[in-house]
Design a protein around this motif. Sequence first.
Motif, PDB file in Angstrom:
ATOM      1  N   GLU A 176     -12.173  65.333 -73.058  1.00 34.26           N
ATOM      2  CA  GLU A 176     -11.803  64.083 -73.740  1.00 34.26           C
ATOM      3  C   GLU A 176     -13.024  63.345 -74.292  1.00 34.26           C
ATOM      4  O   GLU A 176     -12.905  62.612 -75.263  1.00 34.26           O
TER       5      GLU A 176
ATOM      6  N   ALA B  81      -5.521  70.915 -70.255  1.00 34.55           N
ATOM      7  CA  ALA B  81      -5.702  70.417 -71.619  1.00 34.55           C
ATOM      8  C   ALA B  81      -4.443  69.732 -72.128  1.00 34.55           C
ATOM      9  O   ALA B  81      -3.323  70.130 -71.798  1.00 34.55           O
TER      10      ALA B  81
ATOM     11  N   ILE C 241     -14.060  73.631 -85.813  1.00 34.56           N
ATOM     12  CA  ILE C 241     -13.947  72.586 -84.805  1.00 34.56           C
ATOM     13  C   ILE C 241     -15.300  72.300 -84.173  1.00 34.56           C
ATOM     14  O   ILE C 241     -15.626  71.142 -83.891  1.00 34.56           O
TER      15      ILE C 241
ATOM     16  N   ILE D 291     -12.505  71.724 -74.919  1.00 39.70           N
ATOM     17  CA  ILE D 291     -13.217  70.494 -75.270  1.00 39.70           C
ATOM     18  C   ILE D 291     -12.648  69.347 -74.451  1.00 39.70           C
ATOM     19  O   ILE D 291     -11.440  69.108 -74.443  1.00 39.70           O
TER      20      ILE D 291
ATOM     21  N   ASP E  48     -15.521  64.840 -75.683  1.00 33.25           N
ATOM     22  CA  ASP E  48     -16.062  65.696 -76.739  1.00 33.25           C
ATOM     23  C   ASP E  48     -17.172  66.646 -76.278  1.00 33.25           C
ATOM     24  O   ASP E  48     -18.058  66.988 -77.035  1.00 33.25           O
TER      25      ASP E  48
ATOM     26  N   LYS F 149      -7.852  71.265 -76.240  1.00 34.31           N
ATOM     27  CA  LYS F 149      -8.422  69.945 -76.528  1.00 34.31           C
ATOM     28  C   LYS F 149      -7.916  68.914 -75.529  1.00 34.31           C
ATOM     29  O   LYS F 149      -6.824  69.039 -74.995  1.00 34.31           O
TER      30      LYS F 149
END
Length: 179
Positions: A53, A101, A177, A51, A55, A127
């Motif tokens: 930054e 990430a 998530i 994912i 989103d 993430k």
Amino acid sequence: MIRKWRTLKDDLVLRGKIFRYRSVSRSSTTQEMSGDFDVLDFLPWVNIVAITEDDQVLFVRQYRQGVDEVTLEIPGGAVDPGEDPLVAAKRELKEETGHEAREWQKLGVVDPNPAFQTNHCHVYLAKGCIKVCEPSLDPLEELEVETHARTKIASLVSEGEIKHSLVLSSFLLAREILF
């Protein structure tokens, strides 16, 4: 109670580029039955639900020899012998997408096909992904990097755009998530 079967014979039949094919004879330890089985040994794999930054979920679109189609998948690949799966996940994400990430979390492990494959697929959540370089692909690898909103994943699956079973398994592990 069902228990692990006893191996009577284990012969290497073929060593391919990415797998070994073995013929094994096994017998049940709970009932009087035995048989010969095909077993494929593969390296462990990793899949990354990445994912960004902003989103978005990172995807790779690539041609797959087995199904003779271009598929939409998440980044992933083989774990080299002796390599830690998390190290492989970080390497594969960077090689395939050029991203790194900020945060990593192991979501679980799935068995690609326990009927005749010996390997496991380790699934990670990455993430805060940011692009740090261009992808560095293997010599016979051709892919395009795409991003899609998390809210679009369900429709990509229901429309048949995403059909890879390990990608679908990864999404199930990441359901809290993603959805």
